[in-house]
Every structure is written in C-alpha cells, then in structure tokens.
Design an enzyme around this catalytic site. Sequence first.
Site, short mmCIF file in Angstrom:
data_model
loop_
_atom_site.label_atom_id
_atom_site.label_comp_id
_atom_site.label_asym_id
_atom_site.label_seq_id
_atom_site.Cartn_x
_atom_site.Cartn_y
_atom_site.Cartn_z
N HIS A 107 -4.30 -21.92 -15.63
CA HIS A 107 -5.02 -23.11 -16.09
C HIS A 107 -4.48 -23.63 -17.42
CE1 HIS A 107 -7.92 -20.29 -18.22
NE2 HIS A 107 -7.95 -21.28 -19.08
N ASP A 244 -4.84 -15.93 -12.30
CA ASP A 244 -4.72 -17.04 -13.25
C ASP A 244 -3.53 -16.85 -14.21
OD1 ASP A 244 -5.21 -19.22 -14.83
OD2 ASP A 244 -7.34 -18.83 -15.09
N SER A 647 -7.59 -17.89 -23.78
CA SER A 647 -6.98 -17.94 -22.45
C SER A 647 -5.49 -17.67 -22.57
CB SER A 647 -7.18 -19.32 -21.84
OG SER A 647 -8.40 -19.34 -21.18
#
Length: 724
Positions: A107, A244, A647
């Site tokens: 992402h 991810d 992240s």
Amino acid sequence: MSYKYKKKKMKTIIFVGLTTEYMRKTTILALLLLSLAGVRLRADEGMWLPVLIGERIADMQSKGCRLSAEDIYSVNQACLKDAVVLFGSGCTGEVVSDEGLLFTNHHCGYGYIQRHSSVEHDYLKDGFWAMNRGEELPNPGLSVSFLERMEDVTSTVLAGIPDGMPEAERDSIVRARSAMLREAAAKEGKGLRASVESLYYGNQYFLFVFKVYRDVRLVGAPPSSIGKFGGDTDNWMWPRHTGDFSIFRIYADKDNNPAQYSPENVPMRPKKSFRISLAGVKEGDFTMVYGCPGSTKEYVVSDEVRYVSEISDPQKIALRTRRLDIIKKYMSSDQAVRIKYSSKQANIANAWKKWQGECKGIRKMNTVRTKQAFEEEFSQWARGGRYEGLTDRLHRLYADREPYYLAYEYYNETLRAIEILGFASNVCSRLRNDLPVASVAESFFKDYYQPVDEEVFDAMMEAFGEGVPKDLMPDCYRKALESHGSVQAWRKALFAGTVFTDMDKVKSLTAKDLHAIEKDPAVVMASQFQSWVMDDVYPTVASLGSQIALANRDYMKGQMEFCKDKAFYPDANLTLRVAYGNVAGYSPADGVYYSPVSTLKGIIEKDNPDIFDYDIPQRLRDIYAQGGHDAHSVCFLATNHTTGGNSGSPVLNADGDLVGINFDRVWEGTMSDYVFDPDFCRNISLDIRYLLFNIACIGNASYLFDEMHFTGGSVKALKKGKLF
Ligand code: ARG
Ligand code: GLU
C-alpha cells in the site's frame, strides 16, 4: 511464555494467604512481582528516539533483546538505523541487500505501481516482477531518505529565550536559528537534507540530517489479490492474511552519491543492510519496529480526548457511513463504477474504520475520566507555582475552540466529499492562472460517476444542516435552502446548471471563459462555502490552536516535572523511532482469544473467486493443493507501539535480523494514538518468509535471493519452489 499467560499467573500469586512469615514474604514478593508486571505491561508502550536508546536498552535486553545501544544507533559505525529509510513522505522502508534492494508495503508502493499500470500491463492486478536490473522501473517523484544523524539542538535553538517571551517573537527566533542549523548541516555533503523538529511540544528541538536518494526503481510487487488480500473488509483486522509488500531498488551515481534518475546510475551501496531471518517468530519472542511513526497525542488534556472520542470520531464515522453506503450501492451493481471508486472507497473506509476502534477503545479505557483525575492532581500540585491554573486555561481554550473546530471538520467531511465542487474550483483556479485544463478533466472523469456524486450531495448537505453548530451556520446554506425549498431541489438545479458534468465542454474551456465560469453554480457554491470557512471559521481555529499549542508546551513540561520517575517518549512526528515488545495474541472480547500467527491455511479458508477481495491467484491454489503448506505463516501480531507512517517498517528480532514488515494495527487498539492499552494494542506484520515465498513461487524471481543475506535457515528449498 505468553504475554497473556504471565499476567494471569501474577494474579494467582497475590491471593496467597497473609499470616505466616512465609506468607508475608510471599506477599512482598508477589507485590514486587506485580509492580514489575505493571512496569512490564506498560513497557511496550513507547516510540523511543534512537539516539537516546541507551536509556531503554536495559529494559529491551530484559525482554530478550541481544543488541547493544550502539548496534541500534551510532554515529561512529554502521548500525541498524543505516538500513531504515523514510519511504516517500509517509511510509518506512528497509534495505535488504548491499545493492540497494528495499522492502516496503504494497500500500506504500501502490500509487507508483498504479502509475506504471495500463490495460495491457495491469501491474496492480497481476503484479510486477523485474527479471533483471534493466527491467526495473523508475519512479519520478519518489525519494527515500536515510538518516545520517540526529542531534539535540535545544540549547542552540532556545539560547537566551526567556520564559514569557511573546510567542511571535519566540517563533521567529526559533525559525531563524532552525534555518541556520539546517543550512549548515545540508552543506556537510552531497544530497543532504536537514530539518529541525520540535519534540515535547517545543520543549526540545532536534536536528535531523538525511541523505535523500531520488532514483528509486520498482523491482517487484505481488498481484493485489495477495498484496491487498482481504481489502477493506480485513483492513485493521485480525486474523489477517495480506501479503502487503512491494520491492524497490535505490540507485546512486558512480560515487554512491544521490543523483536524479539516469540510466548511468548504479545500485546504491548502503552502509548497512538487514540480514533476513528464516527462523520465523513464535508467541513471546522479542520484536522491535524501527520506523517513522507519523502522529500521536499521548499527553493532551481530557478535553481533546473527549472531543475526539465523543464528538469528532462519532460524527465523522456517521458522515462516512452515509457516504460509503451510497458508494457501495453503486459499486456492487456496476463493474465500471467499482473500478472508478475502489481507491476512493479504500481511502474513505481506512480512517472510518480506524476511528471506530479509536473511540471505542478510548471509551473502554475510560481515558477521559482518567485524564480528568490526573488533571485534578496536577492542578493541586501546581498551586502557587508557574503551572497554576494551566489545566483550567486549557479546558477553556478547548471549550472555546470546539464549535469552530467541529464546523471546520464538517466542511472537510461534507463539502469536500462532493466531488464536483472540488473539481469545479480546481478548474476555475487553473483558468485564472492560464493553465491547461484538459488533462485535469480527463483524470477527473476517468474516476467519476455522477449518480454517486448526486446522492452524496443530498446526504452531505442534509448532514451539514443537522451537524454544524447553529451559530456558525453560513448564510449561503440558509439562502440556498430557502430559495430551492429542499436539498434535493438545490442539487437538481446545481447539476442541471453546471458545465462541470460535461467532460468535453470542460476540456474546451480557456481563460477567455473565466468570466462565465465564475458564475457556474458549482463554482459559486464551492467558493461561497470556502469563503465561509476561511473567514468565519478557520481564523478562530488557528488562533485558539496556537494558544493551545503554547499551553500544551507548558503542560508537557509540567507533566515531566510532576511525574519525575516516568519515562516520557516524545509524541510521534514522522521522525525515526524504535518501538519494542513481543509477539502476542489478544482477547478481543470475552471468550475469544486471537493467537498471534496466521497461516496459509487461513488464506485458503478465505479464498472465494466470487468476492473480489478474496479471489487469490490460481497459482497459490495450485501450490496449496500440493499439500503440506498449512502451517506456513503469513502475518503475526506483536505489542509494538506503532501508528500511521510505520507502514513498511522493519520488524526485527532479538538479534536485529528482519523477521517481518509492519503494515497495520488491530482496530481494537487504534486508540494507541492517544492511550496505549497493553491488552488490546497490537501491530500487524507480514512474516518475511511469506514475502520470500512470493518472490520465489508467485514472481519466479528467486534470483533476488542471491543478493540477500539469510540467517536461521536456507532458501535452497524455496528456490526450488518448495515452502519452508
Ligand atoms: N490500515 C492500513 C493503514 O492505515 C492499511 C491501509 C491500506 N489498505 C486498505 N485496505 N485500504 O495504512
Ligand atoms: N497502515 C498504516 C500506515 O500506512 C499503519 C497502520 C497504523 O498503525 O496506523 O502507516
């Protein structure tokens, strides 16, 4: 031993009887253990400055870490920090080879992967794998920043500034000194960028010097059916099975210095790269997350937490629920609309879901009351001193700001949700500046579906009338309703009268049309509401906001004096931090326990070709069908204190080897931006071995293993397409 288990054991010890000497001793021991347990439980909270990690290292070691402070941060030798980067401007990444290979989240790379995608090469859908360096794809605009060093510059920035100096004056001195420090630091070498950041609400200032590389190429990305597996349904949730990750490579000039993209550039040689552990993790293992958390507010007064959890979050959630319901209705009945709105929907839903966990968590922890009680104690303590009356002042400032802030948030969540308004005002300002509008129009209409926008208009304008504080209700809203009679009639007139629903007409507009366009109903509406927010709302939000910031600076300092024995970590501000904890499950509700590791078996259980977010690649089904892969782990939970910006952060084991990539938190723990609950706050990481499995078995790119350094196992079997 599991985290949960230890806690229960402590409780049983306390109930030992109290009479005999033996028992007295046992009780003392039990109380001691309990207080240690208390320390232990709280200890997973915190995002610590790497330069000061020496103050935490004993605690880290007591939890299993085998590193020294110098291993984690050093200016004299290569250390772990030299393999961590700020990826773009809001994510983290880690270097995993001596040739600049970099991992981050899918992402985080999403926008870049999308930009390389077309109908012929849909890398978002099918994934992308460079089979050699020549196939790696450049990404203009993407940079990665390595922290060269950080330094406490408080004494330089604040030298000679007396308490009570007018804020504007203080501010201009701080700015000037920061600029001086930045410029001096940036001159130290090529490609350097420096920033001076305030910590503890302006009580401390740190200089950060970064080396910024701007030639960063895409090496690999899994298909979204792996990288975004579970989509928004699984987002912020456990059990989770999202792969991810995406893979990039940093390039430099021949002297290893940062350079703009050039085919002549060569893979960058980092000071340090992470070793990759193939040993995996199990419940109780030490982990640390090294990355760039964006924003937390752990030390604010009860008023802010009350506003967030009782007013702002619930109202924004309700507004977004209305919007998402409309979008969902159209998306599920039309494939083309689904594609147009998938990314918008993901963005709207991401915060929507996070807020739900956040306000629920704050309520469950009773944070408003706990903070009020603390403020009471603080103000008793502060009597007669420099902090006297401070919390009362903060209460008043927050109360004064509240209606304005709410109106401001309504503007953002309602007016800005009506797509045509933003588009109209963007085109209008481009025409004013004599800029071309054709490409802006094309990209707007590529992802626009008017029936969605019309229905959103009705819902948002009705909500605006219900939610904006009456005293601040703008005249333009009242007048529009009066003249049209209803929101629906207002919307009909606007959509019938505007040119902004017609792509061809918008594309043909030039500066000559400006006069007419300024009377377009969409432009008029956008600018009326914008004037309202800029003239009647924002100035008060800003001026009270700066008074709050000022009072918070004192309050932060006061708290540090009041709680002398507490270790304070500065609130997150996208600067590099270390969080540490251990692999641990949690109990989301009575009678339910979530174990901390998810496996391939769970992917197969969720697999459903009829549901877009759960439709895995056939290749994965085929591999699974060969048998023996049930226990192959995919994601894991740990107690590290993280937030947005973390992240892509490396998740390291006790030896500093890479075991995972952080990508999310569980929604029951998202209040950790305000208050950390060791029972519920868990970060979610991708198991690094699932990433390696994807490289080998989905991407057929195991040539990449040749440049990585492994420990705790061998990738030979994986290279041959076998799992661990
Ligand atoms: N919740 C994660 C974060 O805050 C992941 C968001 C991307 N994934 C998604 N399904 N929208 O960034
Ligand atoms: N997905 C988030 C990010 O992009 C991390 C989740 C969180 O901890 O807020 O940074």
